[in-house]
Motif scaffolding. Structure first.
Motif, short mmCIF file in Angstrom:
data_model
loop_
_atom_site.label_atom_id
_atom_site.label_comp_id
_atom_site.label_asym_id
_atom_site.label_seq_id
_atom_site.Cartn_x
_atom_site.Cartn_y
_atom_site.Cartn_z
N LEU A 132 8.09 -24.17 57.51
CA LEU A 132 6.85 -24.52 58.18
C LEU A 132 6.79 -26.05 58.28
N THR A 141 3.89 -28.20 63.15
CA THR A 141 3.33 -27.31 64.18
C THR A 141 2.58 -26.14 63.56
N CYS A 142 2.26 -26.27 62.28
CA CYS A 142 1.62 -25.19 61.52
C CYS A 142 0.16 -25.53 61.24
N HIS A 195 -3.24 -24.09 59.09
CA HIS A 195 -3.82 -23.16 58.13
C HIS A 195 -5.20 -22.74 58.63
N PHE A 242 0.46 -26.86 67.80
CA PHE A 242 0.47 -25.76 66.84
C PHE A 242 1.05 -24.50 67.47
N THR A 269 2.17 -22.02 64.92
CA THR A 269 2.20 -21.16 63.75
C THR A 269 0.84 -21.20 63.05
N VAL A 279 -1.06 -20.07 59.56
CA VAL A 279 -1.00 -19.56 58.19
C VAL A 279 -2.42 -19.12 57.85
N TYR A 304 1.30 -16.63 68.76
CA TYR A 304 1.51 -17.48 67.59
C TYR A 304 2.37 -16.78 66.55
N ARG A 305 3.16 -17.56 65.86
CA ARG A 305 3.78 -17.08 64.63
C ARG A 305 2.67 -16.96 63.60
N TRP A 314 6.44 -25.41 53.46
CA TRP A 314 5.65 -26.25 54.37
C TRP A 314 5.92 -27.71 54.03
#
Length: 202
Positions: A11, A14-15, A17, A131, A133, A135, A157-158, A201
């Motif tokens: 991660l 581009t992640c 939360h 973004f 991904t 989480v 999205y992932r 991450w």
């Protein structure tokens, strides 16, 4: 059956939360209290604290008064009149104190239904960003987390679910949904614990 862990790699920048509805509305003293929200709170605090500028907190905002919401929501709030804004201490809408101190730099998005996508605010906030991904943490696994995850999947999205940072007021349906995520969305949902997510991450 989905393999456990981050099968699609690490991660990074581009992640995002997305912490779902960790509010006083679902804590001790509220009619909607989730008994084990406090159990997962330390994991959420650590994840959000490590990546505050890449964290978005959603807040579920009830209807103003019983009967004011559209369609079947009107009946819903006749049943739950005590949690409408007219009858509820305003503090219950706020994030839990240890999370609210992170915003800013974390973002806060208010919604009036289970999904953060339906009213368009989340799409607008993410439009033009890098973004790809999400989480996901928070509650409830079988209601608002479910709505958040399905909307993210539909948008490509992932999606990563943090197992020890999710909660529900029902153990039975929490377990059922975790099994659903694992067995029916094996190409679109990854399931990992906090240690795995933090380690990946960068």
């Amino acid at each position: 059956m989905a393999a456990h862990g981050l099968i699609h790699g690490t991660l990074g920048n581009t992640c995002l939360h997305v912490c779902v509805d960790m509010q006083r509305l679902f804590s001790v003293g509220s009619p909607w209290a989730i008994p084990w929200a406090q159990k997962v709170l330390p994991a959420i605090e650590e994840l959000a604290g490590r990546h505050a500028s890449q964290t978005l907190f959603t807040r579920f905002i009830p209807a103003n008064r019983p009967g004011e919401a559209p369609g079947a929501w009107s009946r819903y709030y006749m049943r739950w009149a005590e949690v409408t804004l007219a009858n509820l201490d305003p503090k219950y809408v706020e994030l839990l104190p240890t999370l609210s101190r992170l915003a800013p730099p974390a973002w806060v998005l208010d919604k009036h239904v289970y999904s953060p996508w339906t009213e368009g605010s989340l799409d607008r906030q993410l439009r033009g960003s890098d973004f790809d991904t999400l989480v996901v943490s928070g509650g409830e696994t079988d209601i608002c987390v479910l709505a958040t995850v399905l909307g993210a999947i539909d948008r490509g999205y992932r999606v990563v679910l943090v197992t020890d940072a999710l909660c529900s007021s029902s153990d039975k349906t929490h377990d059922a949904l975790m099994e659903l995520y694992r067995s029916r969305f094996s190409e679109q949902i990854e399931i990992a614990n906090l240690e795995e997510v933090l380690g990946a991450w960068r």
